[in-house]
Design an enzyme around this catalytic site. Structure first.
Site, PDB file in Angstrom:
ATOM      1  CD  GLU A  93      10.102  55.263  58.969  1.00 19.66           C
ATOM      2  OE1 GLU A  93       9.384  54.263  59.158  1.00 19.66           O
ATOM      3  OE2 GLU A  93       9.691  56.313  58.423  1.00 19.66           O
TER       4      GLU A  93
ATOM      5  N   GLY B  75       0.165  56.552  60.330  1.00 20.12           N
ATOM      6  CA  GLY B  75       0.001  57.831  61.016  1.00 20.12           C
ATOM      7  C   GLY B  75      -0.618  58.896  60.137  1.00 20.12           C
TER       8      GLY B  75
ATOM      9  CB  CYS C 183       3.005  54.512  56.897  1.00 23.34           C
ATOM     10  SG  CYS C 183       2.390  53.187  55.813  1.00 23.34           S
TER      11      CYS C 183
ATOM     12  CD  GLN D 223      -3.164  54.134  55.474  1.00 23.71           C
ATOM     13  OE1 GLN D 223      -3.638  53.318  56.259  1.00 23.71           O
ATOM     14  NE2 GLN D 223      -2.503  53.759  54.387  1.00 23.71           N
TER      15      GLN D 223
ATOM     16  N   GLY E 169      25.331  43.629  63.984  1.00 20.73           N
ATOM     17  CA  GLY E 169      24.917  44.608  62.984  1.00 20.73           C
ATOM     18  C   GLY E 169      25.623  45.934  63.160  1.00 20.73           C
TER      19      GLY E 169
ATOM     20  CG  HIS F 127       7.621  53.699  56.033  1.00 21.45           C
ATOM     21  ND1 HIS F 127       7.341  53.489  57.365  1.00 21.45           N
ATOM     22  CD2 HIS F 127       6.641  53.057  55.341  1.00 21.45           C
ATOM     23  CE1 HIS F 127       6.254  52.749  57.479  1.00 21.45           C
ATOM     24  NE2 HIS F 127       5.801  52.472  56.265  1.00 21.45           N
TER      25      HIS F 127
ATOM     26  CD  GLU G 108      18.350  28.134  64.171  1.00 17.88           C
ATOM     27  OE1 GLU G 108      17.895  29.046  64.878  1.00 17.88           O
ATOM     28  OE2 GLU G 108      18.392  26.942  64.522  1.00 17.88           O
TER      29      GLU G 108
END
Length: 542
Positions: A511, A385, A383, A387, A18, A509, A149
């Site tokens: 980030e 965090g 998120c 709530q 990646g 979010h 796979e």
């Protein structure tokens, strides 16, 4: 005509395909080419949405609401390209599409098989880059060569060269050249076997990128070239970087990987301009300031669980010439009493509680939030965090002792976080998930406005539960500001506290939108607040 670069990996997983793909994308884009990057994953899950962070790391969410592999986060952070649901395909998604067509009779009674039906569906997914009409499509094949796979994907890659021509396709294989300490030498045999497996399938790598902890000498390069049938000039060393993954593009450019790929594809281009990238990198080693940020979560044991959080903090630190020292705090440790709290949180300059689901570990998160609120430590809630910040505020500032989220306690007398009425009758959880990019109105005179300097922003979501509007007035009277709301004023997107140095929590979010050259404004303000907190503490100590 779109040309393709196919990136495969061998020997072991987690080699960094990646990062290599993202780095190559940055180099090619900085030379003036239009690109897109795609990840094909061999697992049977239709998407990454239901996968355990301990097994798979974080779920990255795109603008259009796709729940994807975390590598897409690297792609966006490095290249600045906005990806979408076409950028991540899994075995499950491919088979789901083929089976749907079979059930609908679209194959006209044919016997549906891996070849050609599955491989045709994979090739159709790969050709998204061509449909987008970009110069270069970079396609990373997940997993490790030799895995059962992965075979349909590799077969599809083989067919892509046959159909698009050698001049329009590049095969790049990332492999490992391990150093055996007792023998005192690097070993090429794992790479030889890995390339051998590829060649059995019908794929001959054009480039061999070798992960290694020590330099590859001429003898090693010559041996790899001979036994892997790759020209010596195309055996590229990718040595472990010293400080940051953001050094990888510079290292690959020094080895002229982008030059060689451009020549191989018949392109011509100016040199890559990496001036600003190098400038940001310099801050990692020359930073004059260090701040300690505590990330309080329940998936702390796996580094990739909060990958985008850590990278977003790093981006803001690089831009402010500040080194970010991240302390990963297991929220369950904070449930063991005051001494554990002081040990874990006492010397922090900032506290961040990230997203999550479920009841495990929330008591420790509530402890961390209360500590930040009562001690003036900069707090950033994301998120879950946000709530839980509402739950903590309800209990300890508003006197609603048993307040909770109805996700955690369905019978709470004060459901400050709940499902909205139109969601309550939906039995399937995924059906009510708010996913992807939504607008947020940022209110005047708030820290949110100071950060964004815009009235309306778009941010990515991944959650089901919302702030209960019945408690807005009570919270406001006790000092909580609702600094971001949805355009229809029904949904709370961002909250903050009036009498606190920096206490901001958001339902979305942020980030996911932070990039190396474009740090997210909320993370930037959080890091700045943490620096100021450190300065205050230093003055008090003096």
């Amino acid at each position: 005509m779109t040309k393709f670069i196919f990136i495969t990996g061998g020997v072991i997983s987690s080699l960094g395909k990646g990062i290599t793909s993202a780095s190559l994308g940055l180099l090619l884009k900085s030379r003036g080419y239009s690109i897109t990057i795609q990840k094909l994953d061999p697992y049977i899950n239709v998407d990454a949405g239901t996968m355990n962070p301990f097994q798979h790391g974080e779920v990255f969410v795109t603008e259009d609401g796709a729940e994807t592999d975390l590598d897409l986060g690297h792609y966006e952070r490095f290249t600045g390209e906005l990806l979408n649901k076409e950028s991540n395909y899994t075995t499950g998604r491919i088979y789901e599409e083929v089976i749907r067509k079979e059930r609908a009779g679209e194959y006209l009674g044919q016997t549906v098989q891996v070849i050609p039906h599955i491989t045709n569906a994979i090739k159709k997914a790969m050709r998204y880059a061509a449909r987008k009409n970009v110069d270069i499509g970079i396609i990373e094949i997940g997993g490790t060569v030799g895995d059962i796979e992965s075979l349909p994907f590799l077969e599809a890659v083989r067919q892509m060269r046959l159909e698009h021509g050698r001049e329009n396709t590049v095969f790049l294989h990332l492999t490992l050249v391990p150093y055996i300490r007792t023998a005192g030498e690097l070993k090429t045999k794992p790479s030889q076997h890995s390339v051998g497996k590829l060649r059995e399938i019908g794929i001959q790598p054009d480039f061999l990128v070798c992960r290694c902890s020590r330099p590859l000498n001429d003898s090693i390069i010559s041996k790899l070239s001979l036994f892997c049938n790759v020209p010596e000039t195309n055996v590229i060393e990718e040595r472990d970087v010293e400080h940051s993954i953001y050094e990888v593009p510079i290292a690959l450019a020094e080895k002229k990987l982008d030059d060689k790929i451009i020549e191989r594809l018949g392109f011509q281009a100016s040199k890559a301009d990496l001036t600003e990238w190098k400038k940001r990198l310099g801050a990692i080693t020359s930073a004059e300031n260090t701040v300690k940020i505590g990330v309080v979560g329940k998936y702390i044991a796996l580094a990739d669980s909060y990958k985008s959080i850590y990278e977003a903090l790093t981006h803001s630190g690089m831009a402010q010439n500040t080194r970010i020292e991240i302390r990963k705090v297991d929220s369950e440790l904070l449930e063991k009493g005051d001494e554990a709290v002081r040990k874990q949180l006492g010397d922090l300059d900032g506290i961040l509680v990230p997203g999550g689901f479920g009841a495990r570990g929330i008591d420790g998160k509530l402890v961390a939030i209360r500590f930040a609120r009562e001690n003036g430590v900069p707090y950033f809630g994301i998120c879950y965090g946000m709530q839980l910040a509402a739950v903590e505020f309800a209990r300890n500032a508003c006197g609603l002792k048993d307040a909770n989220s109805s996700e955690i306690d369905k019978n709470t007398p004060y459901p400050v976080i709940h499902l909205m009425e139109e969601q309550e009758d939906v039995s399937e959880k995924g059906g009510t998930m708010r996913l992807g990019s939504y607008p947020c109105w940022v209110q005047n005179g708030t820290k949110g406005q100071e950060a964004y300097r815009e009235a309306v922003v778009m941010e990515r979501h991944r959650h089901r539960f919302e702030f209960n509007n019945e408690y807005r007035r009570k919270f406001s009277r006790k000092g909580m500001k609702f600094s971001g709301i949805s355009p229809d004023k029904k949904l709370v997107e961002m909250v903050e506290l009036k009498d606190h140095p920096w206490f901001v929590a958001v339902q979305f979010h942020p980030e996911f939108k932070s990039q190396v050259l474009k740090p997210h404004p909320l993370f930037s303000e959080f890091v700045r607040a943490a620096s100021e907190c450190k300065s205050r503490k230093c003055k008090e100590d003096a």
